[in-house]
Design an enzyme around this catalytic site. Structure first.
Site, PDB file in Angstrom:
ATOM      1  N   GLY A 125       0.938  -1.145  -0.111  1.00 52.63           N
ATOM      2  CA  GLY A 125      -0.018  -0.061   0.075  1.00 52.63           C
ATOM      3  C   GLY A 125       0.822   1.267  -0.097  1.00 52.63           C
ATOM      4  O   GLY A 125       1.854   1.572   0.883  1.00 52.63           O
TER       5      GLY A 125
ATOM      6  N   CYS B   5      -5.869 -16.436   0.411  1.00 51.51           N
ATOM      7  CA  CYS B   5      -6.008 -15.797  -0.971  1.00 51.51           C
ATOM      8  C   CYS B   5      -4.756 -16.135  -2.007  1.00 51.51           C
ATOM      9  O   CYS B   5      -3.780 -15.901  -1.607  1.00 51.51           O
ATOM     10  CB  CYS B   5      -5.843 -14.173  -0.972  1.00 51.51           C
ATOM     11  SG  CYS B   5      -5.712 -13.288  -2.536  1.00 51.51           S
TER      12      CYS B   5
ATOM     13  N   CYS C 117      -8.696 -19.539  -1.888  1.00 53.02           N
ATOM     14  CA  CYS C 117      -9.853 -18.819  -2.466  1.00 53.02           C
ATOM     15  C   CYS C 117      -9.165 -18.334  -3.730  1.00 53.02           C
ATOM     16  O   CYS C 117      -8.243 -17.722  -3.981  1.00 53.02           O
ATOM     17  CB  CYS C 117     -10.238 -17.591  -1.692  1.00 53.02           C
ATOM     18  SG  CYS C 117     -11.338 -16.465  -2.251  1.00 53.02           S
TER      19      CYS C 117
ATOM     20  N   TYR D 176       1.128 -12.578  -7.011  1.00 53.37           N
ATOM     21  CA  TYR D 176       1.600 -11.070  -7.075  1.00 53.37           C
ATOM     22  C   TYR D 176       1.723 -10.246  -5.774  1.00 53.37           C
ATOM     23  O   TYR D 176       2.762  -9.656  -5.817  1.00 53.37           O
ATOM     24  CB  TYR D 176       0.411 -10.515  -8.034  1.00 53.37           C
ATOM     25  CG  TYR D 176       0.808  -9.076  -8.385  1.00 53.37           C
ATOM     26  CD1 TYR D 176       1.555  -8.710  -8.955  1.00 53.37           C
ATOM     27  CD2 TYR D 176      -0.250  -8.217  -7.896  1.00 53.37           C
ATOM     28  CE1 TYR D 176       1.906  -7.186  -9.179  1.00 53.37           C
ATOM     29  CE2 TYR D 176      -0.129  -6.712  -7.923  1.00 53.37           C
ATOM     30  CZ  TYR D 176       1.087  -6.230  -8.729  1.00 53.37           C
ATOM     31  OH  TYR D 176       1.285  -4.968  -8.622  1.00 53.37           O
TER      32      TYR D 176
ATOM     33  N   ASP E 252       3.856 -12.580 -17.710  1.00 50.22           N
ATOM     34  CA  ASP E 252       3.382 -11.370 -16.804  1.00 50.22           C
ATOM     35  C   ASP E 252       2.425 -12.353 -15.677  1.00 50.22           C
ATOM     36  O   ASP E 252       2.235 -13.389 -15.940  1.00 50.22           O
ATOM     37  CB  ASP E 252       2.628 -10.385 -17.342  1.00 50.22           C
ATOM     38  CG  ASP E 252       2.557  -9.074 -16.314  1.00 50.22           C
ATOM     39  OD1 ASP E 252       2.999  -9.206 -15.263  1.00 50.22           O
ATOM     40  OD2 ASP E 252       1.830  -8.015 -16.757  1.00 50.22           O
ATOM     41  N   ASP E 253       2.150 -11.732 -14.542  1.00 49.04           N
ATOM     42  CA  ASP E 253       1.073 -12.465 -13.529  1.00 49.04           C
ATOM     43  C   ASP E 253      -0.026 -12.451 -13.824  1.00 49.04           C
ATOM     44  O   ASP E 253      -0.962 -13.491 -13.299  1.00 49.04           O
ATOM     45  CB  ASP E 253       1.552 -11.837 -12.004  1.00 49.04           C
ATOM     46  CG  ASP E 253       1.215 -10.563 -11.924  1.00 49.04           C
ATOM     47  OD1 ASP E 253      -0.153 -10.306 -11.419  1.00 49.04           O
ATOM     48  OD2 ASP E 253       2.013  -9.520 -12.422  1.00 49.04           O
TER      49      ASP E 253
ATOM     50  N   ASN F 182      -5.768  -5.097   7.798  1.00 48.19           N
ATOM     51  CA  ASN F 182      -5.774  -5.528   6.375  1.00 48.19           C
ATOM     52  C   ASN F 182      -6.908  -6.595   5.906  1.00 48.19           C
ATOM     53  O   ASN F 182      -7.098  -7.561   6.387  1.00 48.19           O
ATOM     54  CB  ASN F 182      -4.342  -6.149   6.200  1.00 48.19           C
ATOM     55  CG  ASN F 182      -4.034  -6.945   4.889  1.00 48.19           C
ATOM     56  OD1 ASN F 182      -3.610  -7.994   4.868  1.00 48.19           O
ATOM     57  ND2 ASN F 182      -4.627  -6.431   3.815  1.00 48.19           N
ATOM     58  N   GLY F 183      -7.223  -6.283   4.869  1.00 48.51           N
ATOM     59  CA  GLY F 183      -8.576  -7.090   4.479  1.00 48.51           C
ATOM     60  C   GLY F 183      -9.674  -6.110   4.050  1.00 48.51           C
ATOM     61  O   GLY F 183      -9.855  -4.978   3.774  1.00 48.51           O
TER      62      GLY F 183
ATOM     63  N   CYS G 215     -12.865  -8.919  -6.576  1.00 49.30           N
ATOM     64  CA  CYS G 215     -12.572  -9.490  -5.292  1.00 49.30           C
ATOM     65  C   CYS G 215     -13.184  -8.793  -4.542  1.00 49.30           C
ATOM     66  O   CYS G 215     -13.339  -7.485  -4.476  1.00 49.30           O
ATOM     67  CB  CYS G 215     -11.267  -9.588  -5.000  1.00 49.30           C
ATOM     68  SG  CYS G 215     -10.591  -9.848  -3.346  1.00 49.30           S
TER      69      CYS G 215
ATOM     70  N   SER H  81       6.930  -7.888 -11.654  1.00 44.19           N
ATOM     71  CA  SER H  81       6.053  -8.903 -11.036  1.00 44.19           C
ATOM     72  C   SER H  81       6.030 -10.350 -11.693  1.00 44.19           C
ATOM     73  O   SER H  81       5.737 -11.458 -11.335  1.00 44.19           O
ATOM     74  CB  SER H  81       4.514  -8.658 -11.293  1.00 44.19           C
ATOM     75  OG  SER H  81       4.172  -8.132 -12.295  1.00 44.19           O
TER      76      SER H  81
ATOM     77  N   CYS I 150     -11.497 -14.780  -7.852  1.00 41.76           N
ATOM     78  CA  CYS I 150     -11.292 -14.089  -8.827  1.00 41.76           C
ATOM     79  C   CYS I 150     -11.293 -14.680 -10.141  1.00 41.76           C
ATOM     80  O   CYS I 150     -11.193 -14.107 -11.249  1.00 41.76           O
ATOM     81  CB  CYS I 150     -10.074 -12.970  -8.658  1.00 41.76           C
ATOM     82  SG  CYS I 150      -8.720 -14.083  -8.057  1.00 41.76           S
TER      83      CYS I 150
END
Length: 454
Positions: free
Chosen positions: A35, A243, A438, A249, A352-353, A109-110, A389, A290, A441
């Site tokens: 972040g 997750c 999970c 990533y 790429d991711d 966080n979340g 998500c 990434s 996505c």
């Protein structure tokens, strides 16, 4: 804007170390990738809690002078990326409040998927909110609990939440860490020479020379005070669903989360991607940073030469996030530049991711062709991201995700690549075996039945 998902936040808390604020500051520095919107640190000197917050990057917010004001041996800190609530100072954490059970500070966080419902209910009952972040809902629930004991209040409050939370709470004399029963977001426990640290990722422990003790378990609450460390499991038991995108990533490759080395997982994703592929090309290049580790795996498995065909400028701050149209045109070029000597006349595989909206991939393909690439084959080390998500990742709405409105062939045409191949869901799951992750996505199978993916 760079076409990537954004994590919602990193947290760090230190107990029983005179250098608590500095150690939290360094930990936030190591967690900056989680972040970049704002950050805050709260410190307890056992009598009162002092807080410093600001917008921007950790190093820009905390001067030595500010850190010197934060004296005490317990501290918590937070890096923010806005997923709910606007990007503004009152949404920056930790949130410090005085309630019936005393003063406390909270960092989260979340994402809490039923936060809006709870908030409406609380407002009806007369609650006053001064931010739009769902973390404030948690504070209100704790304050509203009739329990005399703060721990009971916390448990009562958190039991009402649906969604993802790795939380740190600090009182005058305690540090508390909690992971939601599904364990969606990471949280680790480390031991310092003096005291303990709780933080989102183990890479923060390495920086401050703490030893990793273990990961906090899904549904676990850890209470650290002068009596030592106590662990309880106060929530209804449910199957953990961490997750999977943390591995693809979000987390830093040098972190260890969900029972796995992130680096090893990413490399396995690249190996698997090559196993599922039969393209003939001269070399494989990553989209930095990434895609780098997955590309190493792809190169190893396919026998194709690994080259750095795209260079990244690491000094791009937040300046280019909302610039004028004329500057936005150069957005991807400001961040990435092809190395003509590597690419010219070659058939190139680019790893790429993920592909989110497709705009960045399209610009990258164009850039490589302009640098003389004969063919450009796009390879993605995760399945197509077709669903948003709701658990703490800043994903666009479903209609903005290219994979939800385009077939793979249509996406290939849009990004103008010669071929496009994604890792299969089965392939992904083979690479991350320790949990039933999970993967909403990719699959639309949300572990909390609170959303239908629109």
């Amino acid at each position: 804007m760079f076409d990537k998902f954004h994590e919602e936040c990193g947290v760090a808390g230190v107990y029983a170390n005179e250098d608590a604020a500095n150690l939290v500051y360094l930990s936030l520095y190591a967690l900056q990738h989680r972040g970049q919107e704002g950050a805050g640190i709260a410190v307890s000197n056992r009598n009162e809690i002092a807080t410093e917050k600001g917008m921007g990057l950790v190093a820009d917010i905390f001067s030595q002078e500010k850190l010197d004001r934060l004296t005490g041996d317990i501290a918590i800190g937070h890096n923010r990326y806005a997923t709910t609530g606007l990007s503004e100072l009152q949404n920056t954490q930790p949130i410090t409040v005085t309630i019936n059970a005393g003063v406390m500070s909270l960092a989260h966080n979340g994402n809490i998927v039923n936060a809006d419902e709870i908030k409406q209910e609380l407002v009806k009952q007369g609650a006053i909110f001064n931010s739009s972040s769902d973390t404030e809902v948690v504070v209100h629930l704790i304050a509203k609990s009739k329990k005399e004991d703060l721990l009971d209040s916390i448990v009562t409050a958190l039991s009402q939440l649906k969604g993802a939370f790795s939380l740190l709470l600090m009182t005058n004399d305690k540090l508390i860490g909690v992971r939601d029963p599904m364990g969606m977001r990471p949280l680790v426990l480390g031991k310092l020479k003096n005291g303990y640290i709780l933080t989102s990722e183990s890479c923060a422990l390495d920086l401050i020379e703490a030893t990793m003790v273990r990961e906090i378990e899904p549904g676990e609450m850890v209470i650290i005070d002068d009596d030592g460390l106590k662990s309880i499991f106060p929530f209804e038991k449910t199957a953990p669903r961490p997750c999977v995108f943390e591995h693809i990533y979000f987390a830093r490759p040098d972190s260890f989360i969900f029972g796995n080395s992130v680096y090893e997982v990413r490399k396995r994703l690249g190996v698997k991607l090559a196993e599922e592929d039969d393209v003939e090309a001269d070399l494989v290049i990553p989209v930095p940073d990434s895609g780098v580790v997955a590309t190493l795996g792809y190169s190893e498995k396919s026998g194709m030469a690994f080259q750095m065909g795209l260079m990244r400028n690491h000094y791009v701050g937040r300046t280019f996030i909302e610039p004028s149209q004329s500057i936005r045109h150069f957005g991807v070029k400001i961040k990435l530049n092809p190395v003509r000597e590597v690419i010219e006349g070659k058939r190139v595989v680019v790893v790429d991711d993920s592909i989110v909206r497709g705009t960045t991939s399209r610009k990258i393909v164009k850039m490589l062709r302009e640098a003389g690439a004969k063919e450009v084959h796009m390879r993605i080390s995760s399945p197509p991201t077709a669903f948003p998500c709701f658990y703490g990742i800043d994903t666009p709405t479903r209609k903005e995700l290219i994979a939800s409105t385009h077939t793979i062939e249509e996406t290939r045409k849009y990004i103008t690549a010669d071929s496009l191949h994604y890792l299969s869901i089965d392939g992904l799951m083979e690479c991350v075996q320790s949990y039933d992750y999970c993967h909403a996505c990719f699959s639309g199978a949300y572990p909390t039945m609170h959303h239908n993916g629109d």
